[in-house]
Enzyme design. Structure first.
Site, mmCIF file in Angstrom:
data_model
loop_
_atom_site.group_PDB
_atom_site.id
_atom_site.type_symbol
_atom_site.label_atom_id
_atom_site.label_comp_id
_atom_site.label_asym_id
_atom_site.label_seq_id
_atom_site.Cartn_x
_atom_site.Cartn_y
_atom_site.Cartn_z
ATOM 1 N N SER A 134 0.803 -1.223 0.000
ATOM 2 C CA SER A 134 0.000 0.000 0.000
ATOM 3 C C SER A 134 0.837 1.274 0.000
ATOM 4 C CB SER A 134 -0.956 0.003 1.193
ATOM 5 O OG SER A 134 -0.246 -0.110 2.408
ATOM 6 N N LYS A 190 -11.960 1.286 -2.102
ATOM 7 C CA LYS A 190 -10.871 1.855 -2.904
ATOM 8 C C LYS A 190 -11.316 1.880 -4.368
ATOM 9 C CE LYS A 190 -7.730 1.254 0.801
ATOM 10 N NZ LYS A 190 -6.962 0.363 1.648
ATOM 11 N N HIS A 240 -5.462 -3.067 -3.032
ATOM 12 C CA HIS A 240 -5.068 -2.157 -4.115
ATOM 13 C C HIS A 240 -4.988 -2.836 -5.480
ATOM 14 C CE1 HIS A 240 -4.264 0.960 -1.149
ATOM 15 N NE2 HIS A 240 -3.746 -0.008 -0.408
#
Ligand SMILES: *Cc1c(COP(=O)(O)O)cnc(C)c1O
Length: 385
Positions: free
Chosen positions: A178, A237, A206
């Site tokens: 990250s 996200k 991610h």
């Protein structure tokens, strides 16, 4: 009352350039944000596909609220599990190529739940040193023996796995790191797990939505399918909504339903959020153009970051850290960009190792090429000034 003690601790943090504070947005999450009445070009959200403020997600959330109301009213195991939650779990499982999936309120809670449900006293958890804080906290809470290996160091991991003689073994890793943006070598990790009969938990916070065919995530990116892999991904996200899920074999999911405390003892998220994620999944699956645009922006940014006094870390993802070093230097660079109307967060220890404070630049498909040019131009100006 020991207020003075707390204040002293905060003062010490401030002196080290480590005091944390929030900025308050007066606009939706987007490349252009309003803070303190001023507009900024922002490079610090994880909204990689630009979906957080997408009209179809807003419509799906509104429609979900009309249909289901607002609050779930109870935990999933009591009366909070809604048909839309259930449909979303099925769709998420098949999207990432697993037989079953379970929704959690947040990624942080998902990691706590999985590690604690699968590993305990007498078991061993093996963890990359650059893993996300939630995985670190999860392994401490689990009471398992903890073995941390150097970042992506497969030789050291092999030795540690070899030494663990009894109990269950669980390897945990970010799939996309990250704060660094680089990838874990998932094929090598899986081979080691097979060799040593270990479980592999990957945190795809991610990668989901961004990597692999149709944005199916890091497993698809590497073409990996194995029963021993457990995949966690977040929905706040790239998916642009909120929440998280864990996808795995049915028996693993059943184990989580029965053992994961952060699943059992908490209220289910509003079902309307599940409606919004279902809409998001459609946009993700059909989002090749968004991902293509994002890839072009990444290439443009990387070439624009050359020849600066700060080094761009070797990342091919939307997370592009610029290594500054000192805490105050990173804060100063972030502040100088802000004066030019550009918002990039400085990331400092303990989020990253001492001496590696950085600007964590993140790109979104909602950025335009001109936005990236403005950022790299400002950095080159600051490098000269
Ligand atoms: C953001 C993040 C999490 C936590 O997810 P939330 O849904 O925000 O709680 C977990 N792991 C990684 C690698 C993350 O980046």
């Amino acid at each position: 009352m020991p207020f003075i003690e707390l204040q002293n601790e905060l003062n010490e943090r401030a002196a080290l350039g480590l005091l944390r504070h929030r900025c308050t947005l007066q606009s939706p999450q987007a490349p252009h944000i309003m803070v303190g009445g001023k507009s900024y070009l922002s490079f610090c959200s994880n909204d990689y596909l630009g979906l957080a403020n997408h009209s179809q997600l807003i419509a799906a959330l509104q429609q979900g609220a009309q249909q289901h109301g607002v609050g779930a009213g109870a935990a999933h195991l009591v009366s909070g599990h809604n048909a839309t939650h259930h449909q979303l779990e099925n769709e998420l499982a098949s999207f990432v190529g697993k037989p079953a999936a379970l929704l959690f309120s947040t990624g942080y809670m998902a990691n706590l739940g999985v590690v604690q449900a699968l590993a305990g006293k007498g078991d061993t958890v093996f963890a990359d040193k650059l893993n996300h804080a939630s995985l670190n906290d999860a392994m401490q809470l689990s009471r398992a023996t903890v073995k941390r290996y150097h970042h992506n160091d497969m030789t050291q991991l092999a030795q540690l796995l070899e030494q663990a003689r009894s109990g269950r073994k669980l390897v945990i890793t970010d799939a996309v790191f990250s704060m660094d943006g680089d990838l874990a070598p998932l094929p090598e990790l899986l081979a080691l797990c097979e060799q040593h009969d270990a479980w592999l938990l990957i945190d795809d916070a991610h990668g989901f939505g961004v990597l692999g065919e149709q944005g199916r995530g890091s497993l698809a990116h590497f073409g990996i399918a194995s029963e021993r892999v457990i995949c966690m991904a977040t929905l706040g996200k790239a998916a642009g909504v909120f929440g998280a899920f864990v996808a795995a074999e049915q028996v693993v999911v059943d184990t989580l339903i029965n053992n994961a405390r952060s699943y059992i003892y908490t209220t289910a998220t509003p079902p309307a959020l599940a409606s919004a994620v279902l809409a998001s999944l459609q946009l993700i699956a059909n989002g090749d153009e968004l991902r293509g645009h994002l890839q072009r922006l990444i290439a443009q940014l990387r070439s624009g970051l050359r020849n600066l006094p700060w080094s761009a870390l070797p990342s091919a993802t939307a997370i592009q850290p610029l290594l500054v070093g000192g805490n105050q230097a990173a804060l100063n660079l972030s502040a100088a960009l802000r004066e030019r109307g550009i918002w990039v967060a400085a990331i400092r220890p303990p989020t990253v190792p001492q001496g590696t404070a950085r600007l964590r630049i993140t790109l979104s498909a909602a950025h335009r090429a001109a936005d990236v040019t403005r950022l790299t131009g400002a950095l080159h100006e600051l490098a000269q000034g």
